[in-house]
Write a protein that holds these residues in place. Structure first.
Motif, short mmCIF file in Angstrom:
data_model
loop_
_atom_site.label_atom_id
_atom_site.label_comp_id
_atom_site.label_asym_id
_atom_site.label_seq_id
_atom_site.Cartn_x
_atom_site.Cartn_y
_atom_site.Cartn_z
N TYR B 36 5.36 8.96 -9.96
CA TYR B 36 5.55 9.09 -8.52
C TYR B 36 3.96 9.30 -7.98
O TYR B 36 3.18 9.66 -8.79
CB TYR B 36 6.10 10.47 -8.33
CG TYR B 36 7.81 10.47 -8.74
CD1 TYR B 36 8.18 10.47 -9.98
CD2 TYR B 36 8.35 10.25 -7.59
CE1 TYR B 36 9.46 10.23 -10.22
CE2 TYR B 36 9.96 10.09 -7.93
CZ TYR B 36 10.29 10.24 -9.18
OH TYR B 36 11.72 10.11 -9.39
N LYS B 38 1.90 11.33 -4.64
CA LYS B 38 2.05 12.33 -3.91
C LYS B 38 0.99 12.77 -3.08
O LYS B 38 -0.23 12.76 -3.58
CB LYS B 38 2.46 13.65 -4.79
CG LYS B 38 2.92 14.91 -3.86
CD LYS B 38 3.21 16.08 -4.58
CE LYS B 38 3.76 17.08 -3.84
NZ LYS B 38 2.59 17.59 -2.98
N ALA B 41 1.01 18.40 0.75
CA ALA B 41 2.23 18.69 1.60
C ALA B 41 3.37 17.76 2.01
O ALA B 41 3.83 17.85 2.83
CB ALA B 41 1.44 19.34 2.96
N GLU B 42 3.51 16.88 1.16
CA GLU B 42 4.77 15.90 1.14
C GLU B 42 5.42 15.86 -0.24
O GLU B 42 4.63 16.48 -1.47
CB GLU B 42 4.27 14.58 1.58
CG GLU B 42 3.68 14.43 2.87
CD GLU B 42 3.24 13.04 3.15
OE1 GLU B 42 2.56 12.70 4.08
OE2 GLU B 42 3.68 12.06 2.43
N GLY B 43 6.76 15.55 -0.13
CA GLY B 43 7.26 15.26 -1.63
C GLY B 43 6.93 13.91 -2.15
O GLY B 43 6.21 13.05 -1.60
N PRO B 44 6.99 13.91 -3.40
CA PRO B 44 6.58 12.50 -4.28
C PRO B 44 7.33 11.56 -4.05
O PRO B 44 8.43 11.50 -3.55
CB PRO B 44 6.99 12.82 -5.81
CG PRO B 44 7.05 14.56 -5.64
CD PRO B 44 7.64 15.00 -4.34
#
Lengths: 115, 113
Positions: B36, B38, B41-44
């Motif tokens: 993943y 990333k 401050a964001e999702g993977p």
């Protein structure tokens, strides 16, 4: 496909209040949803696994009465942080999984700040 | 007990060159591996995965190699681009039941122009 949304993206609350975070799979039905927590510069820590219509399974050390999870449908799971305290301040991320495949698709995360 | 380890917290690579991110695991029951990406401050974002029945999987600029005997996997990005600068997590799963993911600590990749 495989879009997951999370709402709100950011929330600031007073100590002692409860906060609800929603996680939705927008274009697929999620057999399982997961809730994670990430501390600064650390990895994602799994908090709980939830399946639609059944009770969530919590990881060791996660208080189920503090972090209430409801998985009401195949596209919606909610996490409620009850009686929040400053130490609950963190980045909470949900993910959703389609049946059969291990790939999880993550929401954008929610930054919770408890004053 | 850290079952999935990414021993390099950071990696710096020149644009256009190959980026190689490494990951080791200890649990021999893991049979599915994922990478993943990333941003802060964001999702993977899911990049690529590999089943333990394979030793290589390729998708565009991304290739994942799996060495089961060494319990090691790596992600190759070639050519590296500035937009690849992010934190990369490897994750492992047992392909049954809830299929929970166990994440490594992450490696911050910086692509220099």
């Amino acid at each position: 496909g495989a879009v997951v949304s999370q709402h709100p993206s950011r929330v600031i609350c007073k100590s002692g209040t409860s906060v609800k975070i929603e996680c939705r799979s927008l274009d697929f039905q999620a057999t399982t949803m997961f809730w994670y927590r990430q501390f600064p510069k650390q990895s994602l820590m799994l908090m709980a696994t939830s399946n639609e219509g059944s009770k969530a399974t919590y990881e060791q050390g996660v208080e189920k009465d503090k972090f209430l999870i409801n998985h009401a449908s195949l596209t919606l799971s909610t996490l409620t942080v009850t009686s929040a305290h400053p130490e609950d301040s963190s980045f909470y991320i949900c993910s959703a999984k389609r049946g059969g495949s291990p790939e999880q698709f993550f929401g954008p995360g929610t930054r919770l700040t408890v004053l | 007990d850290q079952q999935v380890k990414q021993n390099s917290p950071s990696l710096s690579v020149q644009e256009g060159r190959i980026s190689i991110l490494n990951c080791d695991y200890t649990n021999s029951m893991f049979d599915y591996f994922l990478w993943y990406k990333k941003y802060p401050a964001e999702g993977p974002t899911f990049l690529i995965s590999i089943s333990s029945i394979k030793d290589k999987n390729e998708d565009g600029r991304f290739t994942v190699f799996l060495n089961k005997s060494a319990k090691h996997l790596s992600l190759h990005i070639v050519p590296s681009q500035p937009g690849d600068s992010a934190v990369y997590f490897c994750a492992a799963s047992v392909n049954q039941g809830a299929q929970k993911l166990v994440f490594g600590q992450g490696t911050r990749l910086t692509i220099n122009p």
